[in-house]
Design an enzyme around this catalytic site. Sequence first.
Site, short mmCIF file in Angstrom:
data_model
loop_
_atom_site.label_atom_id
_atom_site.label_comp_id
_atom_site.label_asym_id
_atom_site.label_seq_id
_atom_site.Cartn_x
_atom_site.Cartn_y
_atom_site.Cartn_z
N HIS A 1 -4.42 -3.37 15.48
CA HIS A 1 -5.21 -4.32 14.76
C HIS A 1 -6.62 -4.33 15.34
CE1 HIS A 1 -1.19 -5.42 13.49
NE2 HIS A 1 -1.69 -5.66 12.22
N CYS B 1 -5.34 -5.16 20.45
CA CYS B 1 -4.08 -4.43 19.94
C CYS B 1 -4.58 -3.22 19.54
CB CYS B 1 -3.51 -5.47 18.96
SG CYS B 1 -2.60 -4.71 17.81
N LYS C 1 -4.75 5.18 10.32
CA LYS C 1 -3.77 4.44 9.87
C LYS C 1 -4.29 3.60 8.57
CE LYS C 1 -0.50 0.68 10.50
NZ LYS C 1 -0.17 -0.41 11.33
N CYS D 1 -0.18 -10.89 19.67
CA CYS D 1 -0.86 -10.24 18.53
C CYS D 1 -0.26 -10.98 17.17
CB CYS D 1 -0.87 -8.86 18.61
SG CYS D 1 -1.75 -8.35 16.94
N LYS E 1 -3.96 -3.30 6.09
CA LYS E 1 -4.76 -4.34 5.29
C LYS E 1 -5.77 -4.83 6.21
CE LYS E 1 -0.71 -5.82 5.40
NZ LYS E 1 0.77 -6.07 5.04
N CYS F 1 0.70 -8.15 14.72
CA CYS F 1 2.11 -7.25 14.96
C CYS F 1 3.33 -8.12 15.14
CB CYS F 1 1.67 -6.43 16.17
SG CYS F 1 0.86 -5.41 16.26
N HIS G 1 4.10 1.72 2.30
CA HIS G 1 5.21 1.04 1.86
C HIS G 1 5.86 2.00 0.61
CE1 HIS G 1 2.71 -2.48 2.96
NE2 HIS G 1 3.66 -2.60 3.83
N HIS H 1 1.08 -1.62 -0.03
CA HIS H 1 -0.10 -0.10 0.21
C HIS H 1 1.00 1.24 0.17
CE1 HIS H 1 0.70 0.70 4.29
NE2 HIS H 1 0.46 -0.68 4.67
ZN LIG Z 1 -1.57 -6.01 16.34
#
Ligand SMILES: [Zn+2]
Length: 505
Positions: free
Chosen positions: A146, A143, A303, A126, A306, A129, A22, A19
């Site tokens: 996420h 998390c 943020k 997680c 994905k 992560c 990156h 995305h």
């Molecule tokens: Zn996470």
Amino acid sequence: MQKKRFVTTTIPYVNAQPHIGHALEFVQADAYVRYFRLLGEDVRFLAGSDENSLKNVQAAEKAGEDVGTFVARHAKAFSDLQAVLNVSFDDFIRTTEERHTKGAQKFWQACKKEDIYKKPYSGLYCVGCEMFYSEDELVDGKCPDHKVEPQLVEEENYFFRLSAYQDQIKELIVSGTLPITPERRKNEMLAFIDRGLEDFSISRSHERAHGWGVPVPGDEEQIMYVWFDALSNYITALGYAEDGALYKDYWLQVGQDRAVVHMLGKGVARFHVIYWIGMLLSAGIPLPTEEFIHGYITSEGEKMSKTLGNVVAPKDAVETYGQDPTRFFFLGALSAYGDSDFSDERFKEYYTAHLVNGVGNLTSRIVTMLEKYADGKVPAVAEDTLGITGMWKTLDAHMRVFAFDKYVETVLSFAAKCDTLISEQKPWEKAKNGEDISALLYTLIESLRHIAIALLPIIPVAAERILAQLGIDAAALDSLEKESAWGGMKEGDTVAKSDILFARL
Ligand SMILES: [Zn+2]
């Protein structure tokens, strides 16, 4: 001897397509690398993909695909960004390559024996992560990244004695021996250290890893924790496993003023600024000399990830707007140090204001005037009245601290100075009145040369096209030290207008 510099980007998990976050890191690193290459340094630029993550295994299983095939396909999408964004990396390491697995195992064994020990462990993990969280780091038990509850994981793992390096790491950062840019991230890392560094798990069971990853040397039952092997990519890619020439040249840089630069996102700062440094200290390997931590590109303030499904693909941005405009927006319009929002509206506005009406229009105006009033021939060298040395000093200072937005702003404000000069001097009136405008024309065409060179790291293709109009082959440029001096355009050089540089959207 040519100064060496080794520049790295982080290696993303390849569990999905890239995305624009990156892409931002790639483009920032590329601008930095291109600048130092212009200065005449011997820069090696590394990118790669992190393929040993449990996330990859899970994503492959979900897609009903063999893990190896799955990661290979996704890794290609990341290495393809090189062409999509015109990123000039020299090497792309995949952590499933033998040079990496061998190197990671050698690195494990190079760490001090007393720093790696086995103990039973249970923690909140997680998978997204690939890290353990403490209760107080979670938000509503989830998390923070996420927004999912971590799993309770219990097993016997190897640990790395990070606690032994707490004082040393802190001292490196506080003293500026290991500069961390920006200041805000450095302070966050120091605050993290001050809460006390705990030893961390560096392996997981063969079972939890689904047999995927780098085996722990001498223990069949354990696979390296993905971060432990991933971080070592920075040296394994250089042939650390066999003490290769690249490793000596670009990492060790013995007897030189070393320059080893890591560029990374804030989400992985802890791993690079603390864990990796501790690991290198233990292995007795020289440290990176500098770390730059960029922010995130957000979408409506969130943020992009994905997991959250609000991802913009770099390929789409480039297809919509073009390669240089995309690079220009990333480097100039987005904050180099903090988070910034990506929106089509902002993109169009910035592009139109600074490339179409700014640099593009200025180039066309200047070259047209030369053609009209001087038969396309450069007049005699005139004095610099715009302070070019000051511009280059400012640019250099900004680039050295990764302030890409400030760098672009400096070029643009110099271009604006040229525009103002034209509006004030009104060369078309002077020419009509028979006044000599050759000094003014020289000032403008020479300034344009400087603007184009300064833009080479930012928008390489467009900058080369500007230089081509001035009869300059970008590939044949001398070092920046020489090119940044006033007087590069010589009397009698010919200039010729070409097609439009930046089309209106
Ligand atoms: Zn996470």
